[in-house]
Design a protein around this motif. Structure first.
Motif, PDB file in Angstrom:
ATOM      1  N   ASP A  46      15.463  -7.563  -3.533  1.00  0.00           N
ATOM      2  CA  ASP A  46      14.553  -6.987  -2.542  1.00  0.00           C
ATOM      3  C   ASP A  46      15.261  -6.063  -1.559  1.00  0.00           C
ATOM      4  O   ASP A  46      14.647  -5.580  -0.615  1.00  0.00           O
ATOM      5  CB  ASP A  46      13.854  -8.111  -1.755  1.00  0.00           C
ATOM      6  CG  ASP A  46      12.877  -8.884  -2.612  1.00  0.00           C
ATOM      7  OD1 ASP A  46      12.353  -8.298  -3.582  1.00  0.00           O
ATOM      8  OD2 ASP A  46      12.630 -10.068  -2.328  1.00  0.00           O
ATOM      9  N   ARG A  53      11.242  -3.566   3.971  1.00  0.00           N
ATOM     10  CA  ARG A  53      10.555  -3.548   2.673  1.00  0.00           C
ATOM     11  C   ARG A  53       9.099  -3.963   2.830  1.00  0.00           C
ATOM     12  O   ARG A  53       8.196  -3.334   2.262  1.00  0.00           O
ATOM     13  CB  ARG A  53      11.264  -4.481   1.688  1.00  0.00           C
ATOM     14  CG  ARG A  53      10.566  -4.576   0.325  1.00  0.00           C
ATOM     15  CD  ARG A  53      11.318  -5.515  -0.605  1.00  0.00           C
ATOM     16  NE  ARG A  53      11.474  -6.829  -0.025  1.00  0.00           N
ATOM     17  CZ  ARG A  53      10.544  -7.788  -0.063  1.00  0.00           C
ATOM     18  NH1 ARG A  53       9.386  -7.550  -0.640  1.00  0.00           N
ATOM     19  NH2 ARG A  53      10.773  -8.962   0.469  1.00  0.00           N
ATOM     20  N   ARG A  54       8.844  -4.997   3.618  1.00  0.00           N
ATOM     21  CA  ARG A  54       7.460  -5.442   3.836  1.00  0.00           C
ATOM     22  C   ARG A  54       6.656  -4.384   4.581  1.00  0.00           C
ATOM     23  O   ARG A  54       5.462  -4.189   4.320  1.00  0.00           O
ATOM     24  CB  ARG A  54       7.448  -6.776   4.586  1.00  0.00           C
ATOM     25  CG  ARG A  54       7.915  -7.964   3.748  1.00  0.00           C
ATOM     26  CD  ARG A  54       7.604  -9.273   4.424  1.00  0.00           C
ATOM     27  NE  ARG A  54       8.383  -9.480   5.635  1.00  0.00           N
ATOM     28  CZ  ARG A  54       9.580 -10.071   5.667  1.00  0.00           C
ATOM     29  NH1 ARG A  54      10.131 -10.511   4.542  1.00  0.00           N
ATOM     30  NH2 ARG A  54      10.213 -10.230   6.807  1.00  0.00           N
ATOM     31  N   LEU A  56       7.119  -1.105   4.403  1.00  0.00           N
ATOM     32  CA  LEU A  56       6.815  -0.055   3.435  1.00  0.00           C
ATOM     33  C   LEU A  56       5.703  -0.493   2.487  1.00  0.00           C
ATOM     34  O   LEU A  56       4.839   0.313   2.105  1.00  0.00           O
ATOM     35  CB  LEU A  56       8.065   0.319   2.643  1.00  0.00           C
ATOM     36  CG  LEU A  56       9.085   1.178   3.391  1.00  0.00           C
ATOM     37  CD1 LEU A  56      10.407   1.211   2.651  1.00  0.00           C
ATOM     38  CD2 LEU A  56       8.554   2.597   3.596  1.00  0.00           C
ATOM     39  N   ASN A  57       5.704  -1.765   2.132  1.00  0.00           N
ATOM     40  CA  ASN A  57       4.645  -2.261   1.261  1.00  0.00           C
ATOM     41  C   ASN A  57       3.291  -2.179   1.958  1.00  0.00           C
ATOM     42  O   ASN A  57       2.286  -1.793   1.347  1.00  0.00           O
ATOM     43  CB  ASN A  57       4.940  -3.694   0.837  1.00  0.00           C
ATOM     44  CG  ASN A  57       3.880  -4.240  -0.096  1.00  0.00           C
ATOM     45  OD1 ASN A  57       3.102  -5.132   0.249  1.00  0.00           O
ATOM     46  ND2 ASN A  57       3.828  -3.721  -1.308  1.00  0.00           N
ATOM     47  N   PRO A 107      15.032   5.190   2.578  1.00  0.00           N
ATOM     48  CA  PRO A 107      14.982   3.860   1.949  1.00  0.00           C
ATOM     49  C   PRO A 107      15.426   3.909   0.483  1.00  0.00           C
ATOM     50  O   PRO A 107      14.746   4.476  -0.363  1.00  0.00           O
ATOM     51  CB  PRO A 107      13.494   3.482   2.060  1.00  0.00           C
ATOM     52  CG  PRO A 107      12.962   4.312   3.187  1.00  0.00           C
ATOM     53  CD  PRO A 107      13.700   5.611   3.081  1.00  0.00           C
ATOM     54  N   VAL A 112      15.921  -1.407   0.421  1.00  0.00           N
ATOM     55  CA  VAL A 112      14.586  -2.015   0.344  1.00  0.00           C
ATOM     56  C   VAL A 112      14.173  -2.390  -1.084  1.00  0.00           C
ATOM     57  O   VAL A 112      13.006  -2.694  -1.341  1.00  0.00           O
ATOM     58  CB  VAL A 112      13.527  -1.080   0.951  1.00  0.00           C
ATOM     59  CG1 VAL A 112      13.715  -0.952   2.449  1.00  0.00           C
ATOM     60  CG2 VAL A 112      13.546   0.290   0.271  1.00  0.00           C
ATOM     61  N   ASP A 115      10.857  -1.533  -5.345  1.00  0.00           N
ATOM     62  CA  ASP A 115       9.489  -1.289  -4.893  1.00  0.00           C
ATOM     63  C   ASP A 115       9.469  -0.460  -3.617  1.00  0.00           C
ATOM     64  O   ASP A 115       8.737   0.528  -3.510  1.00  0.00           O
ATOM     65  CB  ASP A 115       8.769  -2.621  -4.646  1.00  0.00           C
ATOM     66  CG  ASP A 115       8.359  -3.304  -5.933  1.00  0.00           C
ATOM     67  OD1 ASP A 115       8.501  -2.687  -6.999  1.00  0.00           O
ATOM     68  OD2 ASP A 115       7.896  -4.457  -5.872  1.00  0.00           O
ATOM     69  N   GLY A 116      10.260  -0.870  -2.625  1.00  0.00           N
ATOM     70  CA  GLY A 116      10.260  -0.167  -1.349  1.00  0.00           C
ATOM     71  C   GLY A 116      10.698   1.274  -1.480  1.00  0.00           C
ATOM     72  O   GLY A 116      10.121   2.170  -0.856  1.00  0.00           O
ATOM     73  N   GLN A 119       7.860   3.230  -3.070  1.00  0.00           N
ATOM     74  CA  GLN A 119       6.724   3.364  -2.158  1.00  0.00           C
ATOM     75  C   GLN A 119       7.003   4.408  -1.078  1.00  0.00           C
ATOM     76  O   GLN A 119       6.109   5.171  -0.700  1.00  0.00           O
ATOM     77  CB  GLN A 119       6.399   2.000  -1.553  1.00  0.00           C
ATOM     78  CG  GLN A 119       5.773   1.045  -2.559  1.00  0.00           C
ATOM     79  CD  GLN A 119       5.823  -0.414  -2.148  1.00  0.00           C
ATOM     80  OE1 GLN A 119       6.422  -0.771  -1.131  1.00  0.00           O
ATOM     81  NE2 GLN A 119       5.197  -1.269  -2.937  1.00  0.00           N
TER      82      GLN A 119
END
Length: 232
Positions: A46, A53-54, A56-57, A107, A112, A115-116, A119
């Motif tokens: 992660d 990261r959260r 960006l999600n 990022p 991140v 995924d981050g 995104q």
């Protein structure tokens, strides 16, 4: 749980193809994409900043919520209010992303996770601040070359930026809605397009065209659109 880049996730969300040769191309590409995604997740997890990261999600989910009408309706049925909400969302997310980059740098996988990083690039891709997009290209290209972000995600941004500048795109990722159908913007060195797409792990062009037709409920033709520079 398997994670996918923005492009991979979109491709895997499409329906089964009707043509056997395209179906075989899709299956081969999906298998390679899944292996690549699994390797990245195993390597980076992660990332080192789960809070970012959260965030960006959450920004990505907001971006997608503002665009859900685009997946449900053909372009001629998009309303002014829906378009206005999308534009306002893009503007707000651009401000947030600029603050993130100012504070943390771009990022990357290391920061991140996969995924981050994807995104963040999608949010930049959707930004109306084309000057900032162009300013970020050299740094992002270097990150893509060093495998610190997805090369496929960078390719999508590069093509959009080239088309917005009135230039031919490089990877064939940008298409134009016109007269109830979709046309690919002209591409530089068309003869070697397939090689360039493969190099950055993009699906074959026929697969990508089918994906677009499924998402936007439009026919994707073989006609080519000429890029026109956006007005400042």
């Amino acid at each position: 749980m398997r994670r996918l880049s923005i492009i991979a996730a979109l491709c895997l969300a499409t329906a089964a193809f009707g043509q056997d040769d395209i179906a075989l191309q899709q299956a081969a590409w999906e298998k390679a994409a899944e292996a690549r995604q699994d390797a990245l997740v195993k390597l980076w997890g992660d990332g080192s900043n789960p809070v970012l990261r959260r965030k960006l999600n959450a920004m990505y989910l907001r971006d997608q919520d503002a665009r859900k009408f685009m997946m449900a309706l053909p372009p001629d049925q998009w309303t002014d209010s829906q378009e206005r909400r999308r534009q306002e969302t893009d503007t707000a997310l651009t401000v947030q992303l600029k603050e993130i980059v100012k504070t943390f740098g771009w990022p990357t996988f290391r920061l991140v996770g996969m995924d981050g990083a994807s995104q963040a690039l999608l949010i930049l891709n959707h930004s109306a601040d084309h000057e900032w997009q162009r300013e970020m290209l050299p740094q992002l290209e270097k990150l893509a070359e060093n495998e610190e972000i997805q090369a496929a995600d960078f390719a999508m941004l590069l093509d959009k930026t080239l088309v917005a500048s009135g230039k031919p795109q490089r990877y064939g990722m940008d298409f134009k809605f016109i007269d109830g159908k979709m046309q690919m913007y002209t591409v530089e060195d068309l003869q070697h397009l397939a090689d360039r797409r493969e190099h950055v792990h993009l699906p074959p062009l026929a697969v990508y065209k089918h994906m677009l037709a499924e998402i936007y409920h439009l026919k994707v033709t073989d006609e080519v659109a000429q890029p026109e520079p956006l007005k400042p």
